[in-house]
Design an enzyme around this catalytic site. Sequence first.
Site, PDB file in Angstrom:
ATOM      1  N   LYS A 115      13.802  -7.933 -23.403  1.00 30.08           N
ATOM      2  CA  LYS A 115      13.090  -8.933 -24.215  1.00 30.08           C
ATOM      3  C   LYS A 115      12.084  -9.590 -23.284  1.00 30.08           C
ATOM      4  O   LYS A 115      12.417 -10.492 -22.518  1.00 30.08           O
ATOM      5  CB  LYS A 115      14.092  -9.954 -24.765  1.00 30.08           C
ATOM      6  CG  LYS A 115      13.721 -10.550 -26.111  1.00 30.08           C
ATOM      7  CD  LYS A 115      12.436 -11.343 -26.118  1.00 30.08           C
ATOM      8  CE  LYS A 115      12.606 -12.711 -25.513  1.00 30.08           C
ATOM      9  NZ  LYS A 115      11.290 -13.407 -25.347  1.00 30.08           N
TER      10      LYS A 115
ATOM     11  N   GLU B 197      18.490 -15.635 -12.468  1.00 27.04           N
ATOM     12  CA  GLU B 197      17.477 -15.998 -11.467  1.00 27.04           C
ATOM     13  C   GLU B 197      16.672 -17.122 -12.080  1.00 27.04           C
ATOM     14  O   GLU B 197      15.867 -16.897 -12.994  1.00 27.04           O
ATOM     15  CB  GLU B 197      16.561 -14.801 -11.174  1.00 27.04           C
ATOM     16  CG  GLU B 197      17.269 -13.577 -10.626  1.00 27.04           C
ATOM     17  CD  GLU B 197      17.698 -13.734  -9.182  1.00 27.04           C
ATOM     18  OE1 GLU B 197      17.352 -14.751  -8.549  1.00 27.04           O
ATOM     19  OE2 GLU B 197      18.403 -12.846  -8.692  1.00 27.04           O
TER      20      GLU B 197
ATOM     21  N   CYS C 153       8.216 -18.197  -8.503  1.00 31.73           N
ATOM     22  CA  CYS C 153       9.460 -18.933  -8.293  1.00 31.73           C
ATOM     23  C   CYS C 153       9.686 -19.235  -6.824  1.00 31.73           C
ATOM     24  O   CYS C 153      10.341 -20.207  -6.482  1.00 31.73           O
ATOM     25  CB  CYS C 153      10.631 -18.147  -8.854  1.00 31.73           C
ATOM     26  SG  CYS C 153      10.807 -16.519  -8.109  1.00 31.73           S
TER      27      CYS C 153
ATOM     28  N   GLU D 103      10.726 -29.072 -10.991  1.00 30.03           N
ATOM     29  CA  GLU D 103       9.833 -27.925 -10.826  1.00 30.03           C
ATOM     30  C   GLU D 103       8.610 -28.091 -11.739  1.00 30.03           C
ATOM     31  O   GLU D 103       8.750 -28.241 -12.947  1.00 30.03           O
ATOM     32  CB  GLU D 103      10.579 -26.653 -11.208  1.00 30.03           C
ATOM     33  CG  GLU D 103       9.731 -25.409 -11.082  1.00 30.03           C
ATOM     34  CD  GLU D 103      10.458 -24.160 -11.588  1.00 30.03           C
ATOM     35  OE1 GLU D 103      10.404 -23.143 -10.903  1.00 30.03           O
ATOM     36  OE2 GLU D 103      11.069 -24.231 -12.672  1.00 30.03           O
TER      37      GLU D 103
END
Length: 484
Positions: free
Chosen positions: A176, A252, A286, A388
């Site tokens: 997906k 992750e 990331c 973040e």
Amino acid sequence: MRRILNFIDGDYRDSARHFDDINPATGEKVAIVSEAGEADVADAVAAARAAMNGPWGDSTVEDRAALLHKVADGVIARLDDFVAAEMADTGKPLMPTKMGEIPRAAEQFRTFAEVGRMTPLESFETRLPDGGRAMNVAERTPKGVVAAICPWNLPFILMTWKVAPALICGNAVVVKPSEETPATAALLGEVMKAAGIPKGVYNVVHGFGPGSAGAFLTAHPDVDAITFTGETRTGEAIMKAAAVGIRDISLELGGKNAGILFADCDFEAAIRTEAMAAFFNCGQICLGNERLYVERAIYDRTVEAMTKAAKSFAPGDPMDKATRLGPLSSHGHRDKVLGYFKAARDAGAEVHAGGVIPDMPAPFDGGAWVEPTVWTGLAQKSVPVQEEVFGPVTHIMPFDDADEAIALANDSPYGLAGTIWTKDMSRAHHVASRRRVGALWVNSWMIRDLRTPFGGMKASGIGREGGAASLHFYSEIRNICTRL
Ligand code: NAD
Ligand code: 6OH
């Protein structure tokens, strides 16, 4: 208008609902995407299960390795198509996409073909009290049907990083992709088919998270394992879905990575590299750093040099070979980043560069651009230093000794990655060992050997992928003990 379809059981398939695919460099619609309904997702999972029950389930690792090399060849043969698809979805600049991301994604198939073929398993001889012997031999078997839920920031790399090891271990996958970046996953279906990957082994369903393909897939009871890369909050939702039926999970997730610069470092190299760590891919990586802790003696120089570096990352036409900075991935994501720009100003940040939307000429005036941004003066506990942003931003703060730097860098809910700059290797190692993160770079950033383990601590995830660590996630290990 170009159409992007689901890929189920070896064929492309439309669905009842659709959504628009927007190029964030211009804001223009570039394709119409089929949104998989619950029945489409069920068909994809059923096709994957049927593939597992067919010859693929009995294939050897050598057979699969040969096929994965063909997939890599197929991606490279169509490099320009993949580059165009990725650029249209993300607005990324041409050169890093063509020279870096797409070839690296192809390389995942070669690397995992070899890691899968060459990684041994343990065997132990056991001595028994009666003087007899037994032999323990570990055997690798596939997990089964793997759901791979992927993000938009490095769409093809992060997707192939799941698909390649899943296939070498003999699983069938249902991918997906992010709703923002459906194109390369869909295009890979053509390459898979041409390479001879059996139907049902690689499936793609498009759509969103809750109430859409992502949630339908993670809730499907016939999915054996779920691998997810994306935001921590989404990871929590996916973990709950995986709990039903006790399915394996690999997460992750987000990060708030920090760099530590000691005064004895190679200053030019540190700034050049830290500018990449802050601004490359418009900060949407990331492993990038959004915090820099700098020994006081070089603090002023660092602020000045990072400000200059930020200004040199000028946004521009993604097709121009000189362009280093593309837009953010969507207008929605830009709203989030602009929210942090405002939060930083409200919290009293000094803004040395950026913090605004740049003036872009047509046709880029409708794109999701922001300027690379450098802040100082925020409190360690302030929202922009703790959360973040996932944009081209860095906050610089001074420190006086290594213990303080380690404490500040570790003061985060996340634990993904970090950098350390010093010529004193003993100090570098000492600091690295005390950082609560999964990946450290000393005097470097983003040297990522595909054979190495990768993953986060704390809110940055569960598990490790990369190299042999991926084989552990994508296979079940069975121990067979034989009395000799
Ligand atoms: P996201 O969590 O918004 O979406 C990721 C994927 O999850 C998308 O495909 C989305 O449709 C799907 N999804 C959303 N809700 C879902 C649900 N309830 N059930 C099932 N699927 C669902 O993440 P993003 O915005 O695409 O990516 C950016 C984030 O990813 C950042 O936080 C970044 O740090 C993180 N990231 C982490 C790594 C890593 O390796 N640790 C790598 C890249 C990105
Ligand atoms: C996270 O957003 C990106 C990670 C990419 C890699 O680790 C890589 O090796 O390309």
